[in-house]
Motif scaffolding. Structure first.
Motif, PDB file in Angstrom:
ATOM      1  N   ARG A 141       0.833  -1.209   0.000  1.00 44.93           N
ATOM      2  CA  ARG A 141       0.000   0.000   0.000  1.00 44.93           C
ATOM      3  C   ARG A 141       0.866   1.256   0.000  1.00 44.93           C
ATOM      4  O   ARG A 141       0.583   2.221  -0.731  1.00 44.93           O
ATOM      5  N   LYS A 142       1.929   1.271   0.797  1.00 45.75           N
ATOM      6  CA  LYS A 142       2.811   2.442   0.856  1.00 45.75           C
ATOM      7  C   LYS A 142       3.482   2.698  -0.490  1.00 45.75           C
ATOM      8  O   LYS A 142       3.659   3.849  -0.897  1.00 45.75           O
ATOM      9  N   ALA A 143       3.865   1.621  -1.179  1.00 43.88           N
ATOM     10  CA  ALA A 143       4.505   1.784  -2.492  1.00 43.88           C
ATOM     11  C   ALA A 143       3.517   2.370  -3.496  1.00 43.88           C
ATOM     12  O   ALA A 143       3.869   3.254  -4.297  1.00 43.88           O
ATOM     13  N   MET A 144       2.273   1.901  -3.470  1.00 43.48           N
ATOM     14  CA  MET A 144       1.267   2.459  -4.377  1.00 43.48           C
ATOM     15  C   MET A 144       1.013   3.924  -4.073  1.00 43.48           C
ATOM     16  O   MET A 144       0.846   4.747  -4.982  1.00 43.48           O
ATOM     17  N   ALA A 190       1.217   7.122  -6.658  1.00 42.18           N
ATOM     18  CA  ALA A 190      -0.172   7.457  -7.012  1.00 42.18           C
ATOM     19  C   ALA A 190      -0.233   8.702  -7.884  1.00 42.18           C
ATOM     20  O   ALA A 190       0.645   9.569  -7.859  1.00 42.18           O
ATOM     21  N   GLY A 191      -1.296   8.774  -8.677  1.00 39.90           N
ATOM     22  CA  GLY A 191      -1.519   9.926  -9.542  1.00 39.90           C
ATOM     23  C   GLY A 191      -1.754  11.195  -8.748  1.00 39.90           C
ATOM     24  O   GLY A 191      -2.111  11.159  -7.558  1.00 39.90           O
ATOM     25  N   THR A 205      -6.092   7.755  -2.652  1.00 40.27           N
ATOM     26  CA  THR A 205      -4.845   7.535  -1.921  1.00 40.27           C
ATOM     27  C   THR A 205      -5.002   7.952  -0.467  1.00 40.27           C
ATOM     28  O   THR A 205      -4.542   7.258   0.451  1.00 40.27           O
ATOM     29  N   SER A 206      -5.656   9.084  -0.242  1.00 44.72           N
ATOM     30  CA  SER A 206      -5.899   9.545   1.126  1.00 44.72           C
ATOM     31  C   SER A 206      -6.742   8.532   1.891  1.00 44.72           C
ATOM     32  O   SER A 206      -6.486   8.248   3.075  1.00 44.72           O
ATOM     33  N   LEU A 207      -7.758   7.973   1.225  1.00 41.98           N
ATOM     34  CA  LEU A 207      -8.593   6.961   1.871  1.00 41.98           C
ATOM     35  C   LEU A 207      -7.773   5.708   2.194  1.00 41.98           C
ATOM     36  O   LEU A 207      -7.901   5.143   3.286  1.00 41.98           O
TER      37      LEU A 207
END
Length: 317
Positions: free
Chosen positions: A51-54, A58-59, A68-70
């Motif tokens: 999740r941290k890598a995504m 993130a866009g 991403t915030s969620l």
């Protein structure tokens, strides 16, 4: 290649250089939300570092940033959900539905508008074992401890680590292995040296790909030793343990913060044992000596690319 906050730092810097990035993420985390999900949902791939890598890739548009915030949001309170990141639960649910970790990460990456790709280093959850000295009255006695959290926080001296898998031999994610073989540039580090960086070298498929790839290979050193895991380590000691765990691996460059290297000559000698040149630059964040500055690290990576010819056909800016 890495995990946790160290990989997030590298990916944030790389985004300033190119969008053609693949993150290969460790899957041995057994602490926090990921550890709880591993224990409650048998054989689940720990989702936290993925999740941290995504999030790092993130866009930047409004919808991607909202998702991403969620994904980063953690539940409060004292109930069963307390401390869990929403993204961890989404990834865990999709893993149960789809089964294929690569398909899950590709799907969630589209939701977050990820530029590049995020892959696990293995499709199976792995565990780390370590030989540690200094835990008994006789400080030369060696005790074996197990688990990422136990190793990261040990008051002893970690001498060597190994990986264990549900089916015995750790198997590399095929897409991650191919990404290493196809790469122009491979980065290892920074991050928790024994629990986020070295594990990639102990997956036989990934180790062989790292040895065979034509990509330029770069090690990014930590700014400060990590309490417990590498307490008291000099910069060159970090390179020594890479040699000990993967003696066949050769590296083209070692990047370190100039203010974190008290004896540059020793680091140069240790790097040469790996076949590497050292690149010293001011890459620590001005407001936090233990955190890399993305702009400065990106500038150093551009210099390494120019000097090694590692850019290939990638869109390096």
């Amino acid at each position: 290649m890495g995990g946790g906050h160290g990989l997030h730092a590298t990916l944030t810097a790389l985004r300033k250089v190119t969008d053609d990035v693949t993150a290969v993420v460790t899957v041995a985390d057994d602490g926090g939300s990921s550890g709880r999900l591993r224990r409650e949902l048998s054989d689940l791939l720990p989702p936290g570092d993925l999740r941290k890598a995504m999030a790092a890739l993130a866009g930047e548009d409004e919808a991607s940033q909202r998702w991403t915030s969620l994904f980063k949001h953690r539940f409060g309170g004292t109930g069963a959900l307390a401390g869990h990141a929403v993204g961890n639960l989404v990834i865990a649910g999709l893993l149960e539905q789809l089964g294929d970790p690569v398909a899950v990460l590709d799907l969630t990456s589209r939701l977050l508008g990820v530029k590049g790709r995020v892959l696990p280093m293995s499709n199976d959850p792995l565990d780390i074992e370590a030989d540690v000295m200094g835990l008994d009255e006789d400080v030369t006695d060696v005790r074996r401890i197990r688990g990422q959290v136990a190793i990261a926080t040990t008051p002893g001296l970690v001498r060597r680590i190994r990986l264990t898998a549900p089916n015995g031999r750790p198997a590399g994610c095929p897409e991650a292995v191919q990404a290493v073989l196809d790469a122009d540039l491979v980065l290892l580090g920074p991050g928790s040296w024994f629990t986020s960086v070295l594990p990639h070298l102990l997956v036989p498929d990934l180790h062989d790909a790292l040895v065979r790839t034509r990509a330029k290979k770069v090690l990014v050193l930590n700014l400060v030793p990590q309490p417990g895991e590498t307490a008291g380590f000099s910069p060159e000691r970090h390179l020594d343990v890479v040699c000990e765990h993967a003696p066949e691996l050769k590296v083209d460059a070692v990047i370190a913060d100039v203010d974190s290297v008290p004896t540059p000559d020793r680091l140069t000698r240790a790097a040469s044992a790996l076949g590497a040149r050292t690149h010293l630059a001011k890459i620590a964040a001005p407001d936090a000596a233990e955190r890399h500055d993305p702009e400065a690290l990106a500038g150093c990576l551009r210099q390494v690319v120019e000097e090694t010819g590692a850019g290939g056909t990638s869109p390096w800016r």
